[in-house]
Design a protein around this motif. Structure first.
Motif, PDB file in Angstrom:
ATOM      1  N   LYS A 305       0.837  -1.197   0.000  1.00 34.17           N
ATOM      2  CA  LYS A 305       0.000   0.000   0.000  1.00 34.17           C
ATOM      3  C   LYS A 305       0.873   1.248   0.000  1.00 34.17           C
ATOM      4  N   TYR A 306       0.438   2.237  -0.763  1.00 32.85           N
ATOM      5  CA  TYR A 306       1.077   3.548  -0.733  1.00 32.85           C
ATOM      6  C   TYR A 306       0.029   4.585  -0.332  1.00 32.85           C
ATOM      7  N   PRO A 307       0.344   5.493   0.592  1.00 31.73           N
ATOM      8  CA  PRO A 307       1.563   5.527   1.412  1.00 31.73           C
ATOM      9  C   PRO A 307       1.483   4.504   2.545  1.00 31.73           C
ATOM     10  N   ASP A 308       2.620   3.940   2.892  1.00 30.93           N
ATOM     11  CA  ASP A 308       2.683   2.940   3.957  1.00 30.93           C
ATOM     12  C   ASP A 308       3.380   3.560   5.160  1.00 30.93           C
ATOM     13  N   TYR A 309       2.569   4.006   6.120  1.00 33.13           N
ATOM     14  CA  TYR A 309       3.136   4.692   7.280  1.00 33.13           C
ATOM     15  C   TYR A 309       3.686   3.714   8.320  1.00 33.13           C
ATOM     16  N   THR A 310       3.475   2.420   8.086  1.00 33.49           N
ATOM     17  CA  THR A 310       4.009   1.417   9.012  1.00 33.49           C
ATOM     18  C   THR A 310       5.435   1.028   8.647  1.00 33.49           C
ATOM     19  N   ASN A 311       5.876   1.487   7.479  1.00 36.39           N
ATOM     20  CA  ASN A 311       7.218   1.141   7.011  1.00 36.39           C
ATOM     21  C   ASN A 311       8.150   2.315   7.246  1.00 36.39           C
ATOM     22  N   SER A 312       9.319   2.030   7.792  1.00 39.69           N
ATOM     23  CA  SER A 312      10.273   3.105   8.095  1.00 39.69           C
ATOM     24  C   SER A 312      10.850   3.719   6.823  1.00 39.69           C
ATOM     25  N   ARG A 317       5.917   9.107  -4.230  1.00 40.23           N
ATOM     26  CA  ARG A 317       4.899   8.756  -5.224  1.00 40.23           C
ATOM     27  C   ARG A 317       5.506   8.557  -6.608  1.00 40.23           C
ATOM     28  N   ASP A 318       6.431   9.456  -7.004  1.00 38.04           N
ATOM     29  CA  ASP A 318       6.984   9.342  -8.353  1.00 38.04           C
ATOM     30  C   ASP A 318       8.031   8.246  -8.475  1.00 38.04           C
ATOM     31  N   LYS A 319       8.307   7.546  -7.368  1.00 41.40           N
ATOM     32  CA  LYS A 319       9.225   6.416  -7.411  1.00 41.40           C
ATOM     33  C   LYS A 319       8.479   5.071  -7.445  1.00 41.40           C
ATOM     34  N   LEU A 320       7.166   5.131  -7.430  1.00 41.91           N
ATOM     35  CA  LEU A 320       6.385   3.891  -7.474  1.00 41.91           C
ATOM     36  C   LEU A 320       6.578   3.196  -8.821  1.00 41.91           C
ATOM     37  N   THR A 321       6.643   1.894  -8.781  1.00 43.30           N
ATOM     38  CA  THR A 321       6.701   1.122 -10.026  1.00 43.30           C
ATOM     39  C   THR A 321       5.295   0.621 -10.367  1.00 43.30           C
ATOM     40  N   TRP A 322       5.029   0.493 -11.660  1.00 45.01           N
ATOM     41  CA  TRP A 322       3.703   0.088 -12.119  1.00 45.01           C
ATOM     42  C   TRP A 322       3.831  -1.141 -13.007  1.00 45.01           C
ATOM     43  N   ASN A 323       3.130  -2.199 -12.633  1.00 40.39           N
ATOM     44  CA  ASN A 323       3.189  -3.477 -13.336  1.00 40.39           C
ATOM     45  C   ASN A 323       1.918  -3.635 -14.181  1.00 40.39           C
ATOM     46  N   LYS A 324       2.065  -3.824 -15.483  1.00 38.04           N
ATOM     47  CA  LYS A 324       0.910  -3.900 -16.376  1.00 38.04           C
ATOM     48  C   LYS A 324       0.033  -5.112 -16.100  1.00 38.04           C
ATOM     49  N   ASN A 381      -2.132  13.472  -8.514  1.00 33.61           N
ATOM     50  CA  ASN A 381      -3.483  13.437  -7.944  1.00 33.61           C
ATOM     51  C   ASN A 381      -3.831  12.077  -7.347  1.00 33.61           C
ATOM     52  N   ILE A 382      -2.912  11.135  -7.452  1.00 32.39           N
ATOM     53  CA  ILE A 382      -3.137   9.826  -6.840  1.00 32.39           C
ATOM     54  C   ILE A 382      -2.647   9.873  -5.396  1.00 32.39           C
ATOM     55  N   ASN A 383      -3.585   9.851  -4.457  1.00 35.22           N
ATOM     56  CA  ASN A 383      -3.243   9.992  -3.037  1.00 35.22           C
ATOM     57  C   ASN A 383      -3.019   8.665  -2.340  1.00 35.22           C
ATOM     58  N   GLU A 384      -3.516   7.590  -2.958  1.00 34.04           N
ATOM     59  CA  GLU A 384      -3.344   6.274  -2.321  1.00 34.04           C
ATOM     60  C   GLU A 384      -3.367   5.198  -3.399  1.00 34.04           C
ATOM     61  N   ARG A 385      -2.568   4.147  -3.196  1.00 37.93           N
ATOM     62  CA  ARG A 385      -2.578   3.007  -4.113  1.00 37.93           C
ATOM     63  C   ARG A 385      -2.480   1.723  -3.306  1.00 37.93           C
ATOM     64  N   LEU A 386      -3.336   0.776  -3.649  1.00 35.57           N
ATOM     65  CA  LEU A 386      -3.278  -0.554  -3.045  1.00 35.57           C
ATOM     66  C   LEU A 386      -3.027  -1.560  -4.158  1.00 35.57           C
ATOM     67  N   ASP A 387      -1.919  -2.292  -4.041  1.00 35.48           N
ATOM     68  CA  ASP A 387      -1.604  -3.329  -5.023  1.00 35.48           C
ATOM     69  C   ASP A 387      -2.430  -4.571  -4.695  1.00 35.48           C
ATOM     70  N   MET A 388      -3.311  -4.959  -5.605  1.00 35.74           N
ATOM     71  CA  MET A 388      -4.128  -6.140  -5.355  1.00 35.74           C
ATOM     72  C   MET A 388      -3.317  -7.406  -5.625  1.00 35.74           C
ATOM     73  N   LYS A 389      -3.547  -8.418  -4.815  1.00 35.44           N
ATOM     74  CA  LYS A 389      -2.821  -9.679  -4.960  1.00 35.44           C
ATOM     75  C   LYS A 389      -3.186 -10.359  -6.276  1.00 35.44           C
TER      76      LYS A 389
END
Length: 398
Positions: A305-312, A317-324, A381-389
């Motif tokens: 999940k982004y943002p992940d506040y549980t991770n140190s 956001r612009d460093k997120l990778t996107w898998n087709k 404008n993307i404030n949150e992203r959840l990678d679905m399994k």
């Protein structure tokens, strides 16, 4: 042996449903007659002696309806030519004419009838049609005509409890013509003693009602418990639907829903649910739902999940990778400043020059909210992203 059968829904010929079934009722809606259920028939085999031409005397029809003004079950006699049948699924199933075998259908003994009906919840057969009635009022706002639609429940019968079953002592009385044995009177052999709360009298009312003019009130308790638990746990389900399906790139997607509310509408249980792809709220009767659990809620079926506040280690956001090949749930602010939730796939990061700035980063993807059409989402404008399994990806495809 007659135009109507016991259990048929009828009304006076001026009922709006005789013009257009399930139409909305405007103007003076209170002038609308009740929908009634045929309770007894006195069959005439005689002809009018004073008629110029051969004319069969109309049969007499006893009709029952619920009067909400005094919270009572009321019965009235009509000539058959004064009535019109209200066509619904139940009337479609009923034969046009009562047969001589009707007597055999009442061959159960009193003990069996008590086992079938005592302590059961029942409602008049008019309930479905009366619950579905709507009235419309007109008003003018500035220069525009506006219409308001609301439920019209004037004759909606209550849910009742059967407290006893008795034999109709008049069932065989003058049932047949002594000359030729022809059926003269069609009625019910058994009567249900029903009890309901009367809000007008602030007490309970009781009435003997023929068993053929009621329906049992029942629903799947097991399914209801599943849905109640799903509302708490936010479990998502696939549902069989007749709506246009989402399909693109040789993939077909199931309709995935989350349950929101259980709604009791008199004798029916309706379920409010949300389509997670279209964000559309819908309702359906409990017994119509054909669902399969996805064995978890969206958070459980998601992974990173982004943002992940549980991770140190915070990821920009612009460093997120996107898998087709993955499906993502994003929370996005559209061009009108509205917060929306989208499920996207085949996502790809691209850069475009816009009127506001050069080299603006966008995510180009198939958007399930738009039935798989390509959409451009400004990355900022993307404030949150959840990678679905990957499991979720498999579960939602046909």
């Amino acid at each position: 042996m007659g135009e109507f059968s016991i259990g048929d829904l009828v009304s006076l010929k001026n009922h709006p449903y005789n013009i257009a079934q399930n139409s909305k009722i405007g103007a003076a809606a209170l002038l609308t007659p009740p929908i009634m259920v045929v309770t007894e028939r006195l069959i005439s085999n005689k002809y009018n002696a004073d008629a110029e031409e051969k004319e069969l005397i109309s049969s007499q029809i006893l009709c029952t309806f619920f009067n909400s003004k005094n919270s009572s079950i009321e019965k009235f006699w009509f000539k058959s030519n004064e009535l019109s049948k209200i066509h619904n699924e139940k009337n479609q199933l009923n034969p046009e004419n009562e047969s001589e075998t009707d007597y055999k259908s009442e061959s159960k003994d009193l003990a069996s009838m008590k086992r079938d009906f005592k302590n059961e919840l029942v409602v008049l057969l008019t309930a479905d049609e009366e619950l579905g009635k709507k009235k419309m009022s007109w008003f003018k706002n500035k220069e525009e005509d506006n219409y308001k639609t609301e439920a019209f429940l004037e004759f909606l019968p209550p849910v009742m409890t059967v407290i006893d079953v008795v034999e109709n002592l008049n069932y065989l009385k003058e049932r047949r013509d002594p000359k030729d044995g022809a059926l003269k009177k069609a009625s019910c052999k058994y009567l249900l003693k029903c009890k309901w709360y009367n809000p007008i009298k602030q007490t309970f009312s009781e009435e003997f009602i023929p068993y053929k003019i009621i329906q049992k009130v029942s629903f799947s308790n097991d399914l209801l418990e599943i849905i109640k638990d799903a509302i708490i746990d936010k479990t998502v389900f696939s549902i069989v639907s007749n709506e246009k399906e989402i399909k693109f790139n040789n993939n077909k997607f199931k309709k995935i829903i989350s349950f929101k509310e259980v709604i009791i509408l008199n004798h029916t249980v309706k379920i409010l649910y949300k389509d997670i792809f279209s964000n559309k709220l819908s309702t359906d009767n409990l017994e119509n739902l054909n669902i399969t659990s996805l064995k978890g809620n969206i958070e459980e079926l998601g992974d990173k999940k982004y943002p992940d506040y549980t991770n140190s280690g915070y990821i920009k956001r612009d460093k997120l990778t996107w898998n087709k090949n993955k499906i993502y749930r994003i929370k996005y602010v559209d061009r009108n400043g509205r917060n929306t939730e989208r499920y996207i796939t085949n996502a790809e990061l691209k850069t475009f020059d816009t009127e506001e700035a050069d080299k603006v980063k966008f995510i180009v993807a198939n958007c399930l909210l738009r039935h798989g059409e390509i959409r451009h989402f400004k990355l900022s404008n993307i404030n949150e992203r959840l990678d679905m399994k990957d499991e979720f990806n498999k579960l939602i495809k046909k």
